[in-house]
Scaffold this motif. Structure first.
Motif, PDB file in Angstrom:
ATOM      1  N   LEU A 160      19.816  65.853 -15.899  1.00 55.80           N
ATOM      2  CA  LEU A 160      18.943  66.063 -16.630  1.00 55.80           C
ATOM      3  C   LEU A 160      19.384  66.399 -17.806  1.00 55.80           C
ATOM      4  CD1 LEU A 160      16.407  68.039 -16.835  1.00 55.80           C
ATOM      5  CD2 LEU A 160      17.862  69.806 -15.803  1.00 55.80           C
ATOM      6  N   ARG A 161      18.961  66.389 -18.890  1.00 50.69           N
ATOM      7  CA  ARG A 161      19.086  66.250 -20.235  1.00 50.69           C
ATOM      8  C   ARG A 161      19.375  67.814 -20.505  1.00 50.69           C
ATOM      9  NH1 ARG A 161      17.387  62.611 -24.154  1.00 50.69           N
ATOM     10  NH2 ARG A 161      15.206  63.160 -24.189  1.00 50.69           N
ATOM     11  N   ALA A 162      20.021  68.518 -21.666  1.00 53.88           N
ATOM     12  CA  ALA A 162      20.175  68.984 -22.657  1.00 53.88           C
ATOM     13  C   ALA A 162      21.115  69.754 -23.134  1.00 53.88           C
ATOM     14  CB  ALA A 162      21.414  70.351 -20.461  1.00 53.88           C
ATOM     15  N   LYS A 163      20.708  70.734 -23.888  1.00 53.67           N
ATOM     16  CA  LYS A 163      21.338  70.607 -25.119  1.00 53.67           C
ATOM     17  C   LYS A 163      22.454  72.019 -25.859  1.00 53.67           C
ATOM     18  CE  LYS A 163      18.957  68.131 -28.843  1.00 53.67           C
ATOM     19  NZ  LYS A 163      18.307  68.207 -29.710  1.00 53.67           N
ATOM     20  N   ALA A 164      23.740  71.671 -26.449  1.00 54.99           N
ATOM     21  CA  ALA A 164      24.209  72.561 -26.975  1.00 54.99           C
ATOM     22  C   ALA A 164      24.505  73.051 -28.545  1.00 54.99           C
ATOM     23  CB  ALA A 164      25.075  73.467 -26.078  1.00 54.99           C
ATOM     24  N   GLU A 165      24.849  74.217 -29.752  1.00 55.27           N
ATOM     25  CA  GLU A 165      24.227  74.293 -30.741  1.00 55.27           C
ATOM     26  C   GLU A 165      26.192  74.795 -30.835  1.00 55.27           C
ATOM     27  OE1 GLU A 165      21.870  75.381 -32.739  1.00 55.27           O
ATOM     28  OE2 GLU A 165      20.193  74.890 -31.849  1.00 55.27           O
ATOM     29  N   PHE A 166      26.777  73.461 -31.653  1.00 56.37           N
ATOM     30  CA  PHE A 166      28.032  74.507 -32.005  1.00 56.37           C
ATOM     31  C   PHE A 166      28.092  74.696 -33.233  1.00 56.37           C
ATOM     32  CE2 PHE A 166      28.378  71.817 -28.215  1.00 56.37           C
ATOM     33  CZ  PHE A 166      29.388  72.566 -27.998  1.00 56.37           C
ATOM     34  N   ASN A 167      28.821  75.684 -33.860  1.00 58.28           N
ATOM     35  CA  ASN A 167      29.587  76.210 -35.479  1.00 58.28           C
ATOM     36  C   ASN A 167      30.298  74.756 -35.499  1.00 58.28           C
ATOM     37  OD1 ASN A 167      27.598  78.308 -36.002  1.00 58.28           O
ATOM     38  ND2 ASN A 167      28.823  79.598 -35.396  1.00 58.28           N
ATOM     39  N   ASN A 168      30.277  74.195 -36.607  1.00 62.33           N
ATOM     40  CA  ASN A 168      31.340  72.790 -36.992  1.00 62.33           C
ATOM     41  C   ASN A 168      31.723  72.371 -38.421  1.00 62.33           C
ATOM     42  OD1 ASN A 168      32.507  70.898 -36.321  1.00 62.33           O
ATOM     43  ND2 ASN A 168      30.470  68.956 -37.657  1.00 62.33           N
ATOM     44  N   ALA A 169      32.155  74.063 -39.051  1.00 58.84           N
ATOM     45  CA  ALA A 169      32.985  74.545 -40.475  1.00 58.84           C
ATOM     46  C   ALA A 169      34.162  73.576 -40.440  1.00 58.84           C
ATOM     47  CB  ALA A 169      33.415  75.965 -40.669  1.00 58.84           C
ATOM     48  N   ALA A 170      35.041  73.174 -38.969  1.00 58.40           N
ATOM     49  CA  ALA A 170      35.740  72.974 -39.717  1.00 58.40           C
ATOM     50  C   ALA A 170      35.738  71.383 -39.329  1.00 58.40           C
ATOM     51  CB  ALA A 170      36.918  72.789 -38.421  1.00 58.40           C
ATOM     52  N   GLN A 171      34.506  70.644 -38.891  1.00 58.52           N
ATOM     53  CA  GLN A 171      34.149  69.279 -38.773  1.00 58.52           C
ATOM     54  C   GLN A 171      34.773  67.610 -37.686  1.00 58.52           C
ATOM     55  OE1 GLN A 171      33.012  67.130 -42.980  1.00 58.52           O
ATOM     56  NE2 GLN A 171      32.784  68.879 -43.778  1.00 58.52           N
ATOM     57  N   ARG A 172      35.309  69.005 -37.112  1.00 57.79           N
ATOM     58  CA  ARG A 172      36.080  68.531 -35.920  1.00 57.79           C
ATOM     59  C   ARG A 172      35.169  67.689 -34.737  1.00 57.79           C
ATOM     60  NH1 ARG A 172      40.596  71.866 -33.043  1.00 57.79           N
ATOM     61  NH2 ARG A 172      40.849  69.824 -32.783  1.00 57.79           N
ATOM     62  N   LEU A 173      33.844  67.636 -34.735  1.00 57.25           N
ATOM     63  CA  LEU A 173      32.530  67.238 -34.046  1.00 57.25           C
ATOM     64  C   LEU A 173      32.195  66.050 -34.966  1.00 57.25           C
ATOM     65  CD1 LEU A 173      31.393  70.110 -31.708  1.00 57.25           C
ATOM     66  CD2 LEU A 173      32.486  68.063 -31.389  1.00 57.25           C
ATOM     67  N   TRP A 174      31.846  65.214 -34.512  1.00 60.62           N
ATOM     68  CA  TRP A 174      31.106  64.257 -35.513  1.00 60.62           C
ATOM     69  C   TRP A 174      29.882  63.496 -34.746  1.00 60.62           C
ATOM     70  CZ3 TRP A 174      32.957  64.669 -40.209  1.00 60.62           C
ATOM     71  CH2 TRP A 174      32.698  63.318 -41.330  1.00 60.62           C
ATOM     72  N   PRO A 175      28.576  63.480 -35.674  1.00 61.66           N
ATOM     73  CA  PRO A 175      27.840  63.083 -35.176  1.00 61.66           C
ATOM     74  C   PRO A 175      28.008  60.987 -34.122  1.00 61.66           C
ATOM     75  CG  PRO A 175      27.150  63.415 -37.193  1.00 61.66           C
ATOM     76  CD  PRO A 175      28.070  63.291 -36.952  1.00 61.66           C
ATOM     77  N   GLY A 176      27.785  60.748 -33.192  1.00 66.84           N
ATOM     78  CA  GLY A 176      28.077  60.080 -32.266  1.00 66.84           C
ATOM     79  C   GLY A 176      28.774  59.686 -31.718  1.00 66.84           C
ATOM     80  N   GLN A 177      29.792  61.115 -31.614  1.00 64.30           N
ATOM     81  CA  GLN A 177      31.286  60.990 -31.032  1.00 64.30           C
ATOM     82  C   GLN A 177      30.757  61.553 -29.489  1.00 64.30           C
ATOM     83  OE1 GLN A 177      33.741  64.635 -32.567  1.00 64.30           O
ATOM     84  NE2 GLN A 177      35.448  63.226 -31.940  1.00 64.30           N
ATOM     85  N   LEU A 178      31.459  61.186 -28.825  1.00 62.38           N
ATOM     86  CA  LEU A 178      31.454  61.229 -26.700  1.00 62.38           C
ATOM     87  C   LEU A 178      32.539  62.722 -27.040  1.00 62.38           C
ATOM     88  CD1 LEU A 178      31.221  57.717 -25.095  1.00 62.38           C
ATOM     89  CD2 LEU A 178      29.457  59.421 -25.338  1.00 62.38           C
ATOM     90  N   VAL A 179      32.454  63.345 -26.399  1.00 62.05           N
ATOM     91  CA  VAL A 179      33.117  64.566 -25.392  1.00 62.05           C
ATOM     92  C   VAL A 179      32.769  64.655 -24.009  1.00 62.05           C
ATOM     93  CG1 VAL A 179      33.226  64.848 -28.157  1.00 62.05           C
ATOM     94  CG2 VAL A 179      31.179  66.153 -26.055  1.00 62.05           C
ATOM     95  N   THR A 180      33.741  65.588 -24.006  1.00 59.16           N
ATOM     96  CA  THR A 180      33.038  66.126 -22.376  1.00 59.16           C
ATOM     97  C   THR A 180      33.104  67.664 -22.018  1.00 59.16           C
ATOM     98  OG1 THR A 180      34.960  65.000 -21.215  1.00 59.16           O
ATOM     99  CG2 THR A 180      35.012  66.801 -20.291  1.00 59.16           C
ATOM    100  N   LEU A 181      32.383  68.706 -21.993  1.00 61.59           N
ATOM    101  CA  LEU A 181      32.085  69.574 -22.421  1.00 61.59           C
ATOM    102  C   LEU A 181      31.853  70.480 -20.966  1.00 61.59           C
ATOM    103  CD1 LEU A 181      28.115  68.979 -23.326  1.00 61.59           C
ATOM    104  CD2 LEU A 181      30.197  69.712 -25.063  1.00 61.59           C
ATOM    105  N   LYS A 182      32.357  71.801 -20.689  1.00 65.13           N
ATOM    106  CA  LYS A 182      32.508  72.768 -19.450  1.00 65.13           C
ATOM    107  C   LYS A 182      31.737  73.802 -20.353  1.00 65.13           C
ATOM    108  CE  LYS A 182      36.694  72.885 -17.994  1.00 65.13           C
ATOM    109  NZ  LYS A 182      37.828  74.011 -17.449  1.00 65.13           N
ATOM    110  N   ILE A 183      30.985  74.144 -19.617  1.00 64.59           N
ATOM    111  CA  ILE A 183      29.641  75.274 -18.903  1.00 64.59           C
ATOM    112  C   ILE A 183      30.071  76.326 -18.588  1.00 64.59           C
ATOM    113  CG2 ILE A 183      26.978  75.513 -19.910  1.00 64.59           C
ATOM    114  CD1 ILE A 183      27.158  72.775 -19.183  1.00 64.59           C
ATOM    115  N   GLN A 184      29.818  77.279 -19.438  1.00 62.09           N
ATOM    116  CA  GLN A 184      30.613  78.654 -18.770  1.00 62.09           C
ATOM    117  C   GLN A 184      28.809  79.384 -17.724  1.00 62.09           C
ATOM    118  OE1 GLN A 184      32.475  81.575 -20.255  1.00 62.09           O
ATOM    119  NE2 GLN A 184      31.578  83.669 -19.216  1.00 62.09           N
ATOM    120  N   THR A 185      29.084  78.804 -15.969  1.00 63.30           N
ATOM    121  CA  THR A 185      28.134  79.179 -15.308  1.00 63.30           C
ATOM    122  C   THR A 185      28.190  80.715 -15.055  1.00 63.30           C
ATOM    123  OG1 THR A 185      29.406  78.107 -14.012  1.00 63.30           O
ATOM    124  CG2 THR A 185      27.708  76.436 -15.677  1.00 63.30           C
TER     125      THR A 185
END
Length: 385
Positions: A272-297
């Motif tokens: 199942l696909r999902a989406k999360a939004e991040f504030n990125n003022a420091a521009q550490r996240l970049w379009p196309g980048q692969l990352v590992t996510l941890k979701i607090q459940t």
């Protein structure tokens, strides 16, 4: 003869005596039983604290808005007002196209409108005069009707001229290319002086929104009830993004919130696909980048927490070694939650001292010697210049 027998007997006795003495000399000494040897171990205390639970997944960083800047009219690019990599805001002027021909068309349309308006004014004056004269049959009804038709015609002409002006103004606005979104300018594909066409597929460059930014990821379909609960919660679930494949060792890039889940499950992969939004003022996240996510459940309140090295696996259940005086006892525990950083267990009490290192040499009742933490390595003195 008797003397010889006595001599032989004496020799045999001397040999036997020498062998007996030698046996006593070489006999191994039996060690006296002493106190059992203490097993060196390290210990930790059971900590009681609130522990958040996380689910992990691999995601791709996506821009919320990414626009290819293309011309809407054909013309020569006269100015580029931004540089590659520059941050721009929505509405900022990016480039201009030669507008001389469009301005000339606009002036012509305005002149034609003025002419039509002047003709309409004369026709309306004549219409009023014919209307008064028609009362006394000063003019025929046909003449009056023809004048009314002329007025209507001139009104339509004036409206057409106004539409031409509006169209020219729209075309003129296209000569100023403004940013439709706030974001970062990409690598440009054209230079000043190039002739631009609306059919150009590449466009001038792209403007990509960097802050805020989104991450799209996939989770097993079994997570659907959990995700639905998180989406319906009053506060959006916390999501952490790490660089690398392991969220425990990778560098934390940012913290965001779960925003949505897709409206269907992929039947081929069962995800199942999902989406999360991040504030990125420091521009550490970049379009196309692969990352590992941890979701607090979820959050376990007042959980009993120990390091992963504490819990041992037996034939039937998990257990820990608890310190009791100078000995240890085996205590069965229930594993509530585990990850690479900590384990939540049941069966012990907060503050209990448990063995964290050295369990391989232990058994219930073993004597122990608690070791202190190893001293920190001293820094190597830097060579003096």
């Amino acid at each position: 003869m008797r003397i010889q027998k006595k001599t032989v007997l004496l020799v045999v006795l001397l040999v036997a005596l020498a062998a007996l003495v030698l046996w006593f000399v070489l006999k191994p000494v039996t060690a006296k039983p002493g106190a059992p040897t203490a097993v060196p171990v390290r210990t930790v205390s059971v900590v009681q604290q609130d522990v958040p639970r996380f689910a992990s997944g691999i995601g791709t960083v996506l821009s919320l808005h990414s626009v290819v800047i293309r011309p809407q009219i054909d013309g020569i690019l006269t100015r580029l007002l931004v540089k590659e990599g520059q941050l721009v805001k929505k509405g900022d002027l990016l480039a201009t196209i030669d507008d001389r021909s469009i301005r000339a068309s606009l002036d012509q349309a305005r002149a034609q409108l003025g002419e039509s308006q002047a003709q309409l004014a004369v026709a309306q004056v004549n219409l009023k005069r014919y209307k008064l004269l028609s009362v006394d049959d000063g003019v025929s009804k046909q003449t009056y009707d023809q004048q009314q038709a002329l007025v209507n015609q001139l009104k339509a002409t004036a409206q057409g001229n106004q539409a031409a002006i509006d169209s020219a103004q729209v075309q003129l606005s296209y000569t100023q290319i403004r940013s439709p979104v706030s974001g970062r300018v990409g690598i440009r594909n054209v230079d000043e002086g190039n002739f631009l066409r609306t059919s150009d597929a590449e466009g001038l460059f792209t403007v990509t929104q960097i802050d805020p930014i989104a991450v799209e990821f996939s989770l097993p379909q079994q997570m659907l009830p959990t995700l639905q609960r998180l989406i319906a919660a009053p506060e959006q679930a916390l999501v952490k993004a790490y660089i690398g494949a392991d969220g425990t060792t990778g560098e934390l890039l940012g913290e965001g919130r779960l925003s949505l889940i897709d409206n269907q499950i992929n039947a081929n992969t069962g995800t199942l696909r999902a989406k999360a939004e991040f504030n990125n003022a420091a521009q550490r996240l970049w379009p196309g980048q692969l990352v590992t996510l941890k979701i607090q459940t979820a959050i376990d309140k007042d959980a009993l927490v120990v390091p992963p090295t504490v819990v041992q696996r037996g034939l039937e259940q998990h257990f820990v070694y608890r310190i009791k005086g100078d000995k240890v006892e085996s205590v069965p525990v229930v594993m509530v939650y585990q990850d690479s950083d900590l384990h939540i267990i049941k069966g012990v009490n907060a503050g209990d001292q448990l063995v964290s290192d050295g369990q391989s040499r232990l058994k219930p009742g073993s004597h122990i010697q608690v070791l202190s933490d190893p001293p920190a390595l001293a820094k190597t003195a830097e060579p003096q210049p």
